[in-house]
Design a protein around this motif. Sequence first.
Motif, PDB file in Angstrom:
ATOM      1  N   LYS A  96     -10.646  -9.567  -6.907  1.00  0.00           N
ATOM      2  CA  LYS A  96     -11.573  -9.981  -5.845  1.00  0.00           C
ATOM      3  C   LYS A  96     -10.979 -11.104  -5.010  1.00  0.00           C
ATOM      4  O   LYS A  96     -11.129 -11.137  -3.779  1.00  0.00           O
ATOM      5  N   ARG A  97     -10.255 -12.024  -5.642  1.00  0.00           N
ATOM      6  CA  ARG A  97      -9.664 -13.152  -4.929  1.00  0.00           C
ATOM      7  C   ARG A  97      -8.493 -12.733  -4.066  1.00  0.00           C
ATOM      8  O   ARG A  97      -8.170 -13.409  -3.083  1.00  0.00           O
ATOM      9  N   HIS A  98      -7.826 -11.613  -4.428  1.00  0.00           N
ATOM     10  CA  HIS A  98      -6.664 -11.174  -3.672  1.00  0.00           C
ATOM     11  C   HIS A  98      -6.959 -10.012  -2.725  1.00  0.00           C
ATOM     12  O   HIS A  98      -6.097  -9.623  -1.952  1.00  0.00           O
ATOM     13  N   SER A  99      -8.166  -9.444  -2.795  1.00  0.00           N
ATOM     14  CA  SER A  99      -8.472  -8.266  -1.994  1.00  0.00           C
ATOM     15  C   SER A  99      -8.960  -8.653  -0.610  1.00  0.00           C
ATOM     16  O   SER A  99      -9.282  -9.819  -0.334  1.00  0.00           O
ATOM     17  N   ASN A 100      -9.048  -7.655   0.246  1.00  0.00           N
ATOM     18  CA  ASN A 100      -9.511  -7.859   1.611  1.00  0.00           C
ATOM     19  C   ASN A 100     -11.000  -8.202   1.600  1.00  0.00           C
ATOM     20  O   ASN A 100     -11.811  -7.432   1.085  1.00  0.00           O
ATOM     21  N   PRO A 101     -11.402  -9.335   2.186  1.00  0.00           N
ATOM     22  CA  PRO A 101     -12.834  -9.704   2.161  1.00  0.00           C
ATOM     23  C   PRO A 101     -13.710  -8.752   2.955  1.00  0.00           C
ATOM     24  O   PRO A 101     -14.921  -8.707   2.749  1.00  0.00           O
ATOM     25  N   HIS A 102     -13.111  -7.955   3.849  1.00  0.00           N
ATOM     26  CA  HIS A 102     -13.902  -7.036   4.662  1.00  0.00           C
ATOM     27  C   HIS A 102     -14.325  -5.785   3.898  1.00  0.00           C
ATOM     28  O   HIS A 102     -15.044  -4.947   4.450  1.00  0.00           O
ATOM     29  N   LEU A 103     -13.872  -5.634   2.655  1.00  0.00           N
ATOM     30  CA  LEU A 103     -14.262  -4.458   1.878  1.00  0.00           C
ATOM     31  C   LEU A 103     -15.726  -4.526   1.440  1.00  0.00           C
ATOM     32  O   LEU A 103     -16.277  -3.518   0.999  1.00  0.00           O
TER      33      LEU A 103
END
Length: 867
Positions: free
Chosen positions: A60-67
């Motif tokens: 979650k910390r490394h993923s795209n926040p727009h997901l």
Amino acid sequence: MNFEDPDNPDPDQCRGENAIRPGKKDTQVQLVISLALGLSAFIAFCILRPRWKSLYAARKRHSNPHLGLPSLPDSFFGWIPVLYHITEQQVLSSAGLDAYVFLAFFKMSMRLFGSMFFFAAVVLEPINRHFIDNTKSSEIFLFRPYATDYSHELARRSVGMEKPDGDQDNSFNRNMGYLWSYLVFTYFFTGLTLFFMDRQTSKVIRVRQDYLGTQSTITDRTFRLSSIPEELRTKAAIKDLVQKLEIGKVESVTLCCNWTEIDKLMEERKTILAKLEETWSVYLARAPRGATESGPNGGGDDGFRGGASSAPEVVDEEAGESDHLLSGDETQPSERQRPRTRFWYGFLRLQSRETDAIDYYTEKLRRVDEKITAARKKKFEPVSLAFVTMDSIAACQMAIQALIDPHPGRLQTKPAPAPSDIVWKNTYATRFSRRIRSWTVTTFVAILSVVWLVPVAFLASVLSICTINQFLPSFGEWLKEHEIARTLVQTGLPTLVVSLLNVAVPYLYDYLSWHQGMLSQGDIALSAISKNFFFTFFNIFLIFTVFGAVTSILDVLRNSLKDTTYIAYTLARKIEELSVFYTNFIMLQGLGLFPFRLLEFGSVAQYPILRMGAKTPRDFAEMVQPPKFYYGFYLPTALLVFILCLVYSAIPGGYLVLALGLAYFSLGYFTYKYQLLYAMDQPQHATGGAWRIICYRIVLGLVVFQLTMSGYLALKKAYTVALLVGPLFLATLWYGWDFRKRVEPLTRFISLRSIERPPGEGGGESAIMDGDGAEAAEQREVLRRGSTVDEDREKGLRFVNPSLVAPLEQPWIYEDAPPPLVGSGAGSSPGNTPGRGTPTRGTGGIGGGSSNSSSSVSLGDTHIWRE
């Protein structure tokens, strides 16, 4: 068969087939152990989750926040409702198609076994309790198999004798009429399983087609062209060939070549870079007396994983590091000793000398960079494989699903893996060599399956009371007096050891899959699933049931040649005997080990070791990356549990196994849902291809279930009822064959009607509308609210070997990652990059501080070392 008394074992029965013998308290003890393990791990996870977010929320910390993945509350149980309400569409958009398919199997299993449990408990079990002695219906199933004397039946069949005239068929015996209920439920449970599987398959296919048909990535527009003849091994010839097919326009062609030289140089550079960074970390750790040391960065809000290690402050900032390294000042070397290394040179590398390690590895890095630059300008020999990118997904799919060349084996087309998923070193391996490697690994796996018989059969016998009494009589006497301890030794330990085998063996088969010569990580992942399931099913299930021990394998095979029904008889008898063992196995896997997987116990246990071994900022940065989720490690065990639940579903007491199966798949669904969405990354990209593997294994489970029920009914001497299972067996085989023709292509390709064409090209939404058009349109609307995870992953990617174009990394010395070397892409000269060998504060690496080439330092042979 007169089963042995666990307190007074019969020496004549002390054989491998009687190894795991149930006792009166086995299941209760296993339940207590499983709940104790599971609850302790779950509570620990709830406590540590908000404190160690770099581990438990790494993805979650490394993923795209727009997901659009919701953040989980930090409260003790508050994260559970939020996780529960995450929809399938959110899973699809944030974790991808493979995660959706994986979780869909668990969700389908929950619904299936929930339904089967209801009918088994409400309908079938009351029949058993009415017609069978109440003390033997559920209690005996849990604590000891039915005391039915099957020995004479198996002995008669083992010598090939026919049924005596006095052996009456109990199928029409009014007192044995309840046996017909087993036949009815065999048909009913088979139909229920196929119904749920078929319905879920239709949903998976629809979602897969909509998902892939609506996104637009370079992978969806690219196909793999193999077995290219030598006269066509140019980009122009391939482009001309495809465009003459008049299926669309070719955007680009990547012709694979023999890149062995450049790939080896990049591997060599990676090794040298790691040595140089480690040398710098050792040097900077030797702080001068009185200098200020800055410890490792905590890495955020938890402290479970440290960040990149900060460099110690330099005493004289204005003087610069290079002045201290290369000037004639004798004060600094006395305060901070530079590391030394020994290198070998001369004839056969028999001579050696010691030199400055930093300068040595810096010079080696410069030289290999020059070789890489020169190699990138070369022309490599083309091979028979190419990736062809079309202007549209429809054109690509037409090329994939068509025959290109009239000659057998030439110009074969297949879907292309994602650029980041390709194993490039296998693209230029010859087809013959890859086939040889594939057959070699397959043969080795087959040999391993035979080799595994020895430890598995050993475990099946060494922990039995018979063996203990033979070799450790005093310990055996002590176990007789302590029933709980005997239960732990006789049933608990084999269950634990088999579970540990299920954890350890997949690493070996995953390693073998990587060396099989496959072209993509997705294919490797699917191959690992198949190999690990084969081990789980063959060695853990068949050896423990049909064969029982190595010494009985030949007997079983010999008897099965005399009588083809012997295996069915043996399977039914052993399934009943091993009911406690498999019940405990499912219990331990579900209630005991799933919370430990949620806790990521392996990562937690390895952290102190990795932390002690981490020296460079790159090491610390790798420690905070999300762990990898490999489907081949988890799916095979779930498939085995699925088969066990099917096998035990219709026999007396089977509702208890179904209840445990329901608990297993429920806990597994939420455990893996959390890990796939928040904690772990998926390195592979198989576009949901695991579903066809799942379906074939379900069909296999149904076949085993039907064989077991047929043998079970025959052992009850209900021969007519047993024979009536035959049509169901044939129907199930036909379903599997029909699935291959009807469904499997839709798990590999994208149908042309599913492709969403831009306005003006024709088709559009109306092209995909059918009976489920409204639902499909709704799914498309949800999917297209933003880019898919695959589109985000593939932005800016193209089909090219990274060794040819990847920027060359600078050594990572300080906390912040350094930029790549200026102009270090294809055709550049990294050797001309200024400032080589001079760490500059703020860049994190070497160089980048000055653009004046006169400031660079020459570290030639005369200054440092000679080869």
